[in-house]
Motif scaffolding. Structure first.
Motif, PDB file in Angstrom:
ATOM      1  N   LYS A 166       0.834  -1.210   0.000  1.00 35.09           N
ATOM      2  CA  LYS A 166       0.000   0.000   0.000  1.00 35.09           C
ATOM      3  C   LYS A 166       0.871   1.263   0.000  1.00 35.09           C
ATOM      4  O   LYS A 166       0.537   2.257  -0.639  1.00 35.09           O
ATOM      5  CB  LYS A 166      -0.938  -0.004   1.219  1.00 35.09           C
ATOM      6  CG  LYS A 166      -2.058  -0.997   1.080  1.00 35.09           C
ATOM      7  CD  LYS A 166      -2.897  -1.075   2.327  1.00 35.09           C
ATOM      8  CE  LYS A 166      -3.817   0.116   2.485  1.00 35.09           C
ATOM      9  NZ  LYS A 166      -4.803  -0.111   3.577  1.00 35.09           N
ATOM     10  N   GLN A 169       2.144   1.792  -3.461  1.00 34.80           N
ATOM     11  CA  GLN A 169       1.071   2.288  -4.325  1.00 34.80           C
ATOM     12  C   GLN A 169       0.824   3.756  -4.076  1.00 34.80           C
ATOM     13  O   GLN A 169       0.630   4.533  -5.009  1.00 34.80           O
ATOM     14  CB  GLN A 169      -0.207   1.505  -4.046  1.00 34.80           C
ATOM     15  CG  GLN A 169      -0.302   0.213  -4.842  1.00 34.80           C
ATOM     16  CD  GLN A 169      -1.737  -0.229  -4.995  1.00 34.80           C
ATOM     17  OE1 GLN A 169      -2.540  -0.048  -4.076  1.00 34.80           O
ATOM     18  NE2 GLN A 169      -2.080  -0.800  -6.126  1.00 34.80           N
ATOM     19  N   GLU A 172       3.588   5.749  -5.618  1.00 39.17           N
ATOM     20  CA  GLU A 172       3.439   5.818  -7.071  1.00 39.17           C
ATOM     21  C   GLU A 172       2.352   6.802  -7.455  1.00 39.17           C
ATOM     22  O   GLU A 172       2.466   7.521  -8.449  1.00 39.17           O
ATOM     23  CB  GLU A 172       3.104   4.428  -7.629  1.00 39.17           C
ATOM     24  CG  GLU A 172       4.355   3.608  -7.882  1.00 39.17           C
ATOM     25  CD  GLU A 172       4.021   2.142  -8.204  1.00 39.17           C
ATOM     26  OE1 GLU A 172       2.889   1.861  -8.606  1.00 39.17           O
ATOM     27  OE2 GLU A 172       4.915   1.305  -8.024  1.00 39.17           O
TER      28      GLU A 172
END
Ligand code: NI
Length: 175
Positions: A166, A169, A172
């Motif tokens: 997580k 992510q 990103e």
């Protein structure tokens, strides 16, 4: 119909108890349909309200394995009213714990009472993968994940990996 965002563990929203549905009306049917869309889009075989941030006792399931054949079940207030003494172990996964799997032991067969999309009370006798899937989804309504059935060592390992996943992510998304 629309595809909803699936919450990934660890998340406090996955640990709460969902509220019963008073009546299956158009609003609940819309939720059921969106959940089914979301589940199919994610190639899942089951999804529970809390996984899409809806704290209502609603689950959708489709364990049909034949290509192109859909056998959706949409249930409100599902409740296990009988379970077999025989148990089975099945390697479970979960859309809220992507790419993690573990063997979980549950009753091999269950009888479940629920409200269908017409607000009618129904019962279903389930065994094999359908029984496993329905029990897994009902667990979500009580804030229980499949990893809560396995050793804390294995559970903590999976949760740590998901935390890292997580974080990556999120990085990103902001990069
Ligand atoms: Ni799940």
């Amino acid at each position: 119909m629309s595809v909803l965002e699936i919450i990934v563990a660890p998340d406090p929203r996955l640990k709460r108890r969902a509220e019963p549905v008073d009546k299956v009306d158009d609003a609940i049917r819309k939720i059921m349909d969106d959940m089914l869309d979301t589940m199919y889009a994610a190639n899942g075989i089951g999804l529970a309200g809390p996984q899409v941030g809806i704290l209502k006792r609603i689950i959708v399931v489709d364990v049909s394995r034949e290509e192109g054949v859909r056998e959706p079940l949409q249930m409100a207030n599902p409740e296990v009213i009988w379970e077999s003494d025989d148990e089975r172990s099945y390697e479970e996964g979960c859309l809220s714990l992507p790419d993690h799997f573990a063997e979980v032991i549950r009753p091999e067969a269950v009888k479940v009472r629920y409200l269908d999309r017409e607000n009618e009370i129904r019962t279903i006798d389930a065994d094999d993968i359908l029984a496993t899937c329905i029990q897994h989804e009902i667990d979500h309504l009580d804030g229980v994940l499949f990893v809560d059935h396995i050793s804390s060592l294995k559970r903590n390992m999976i949760i740590r990996k998901l935390q890292k996943f997580k974080k990556l992510q999120a990085e990103e998304a902001t990069a």
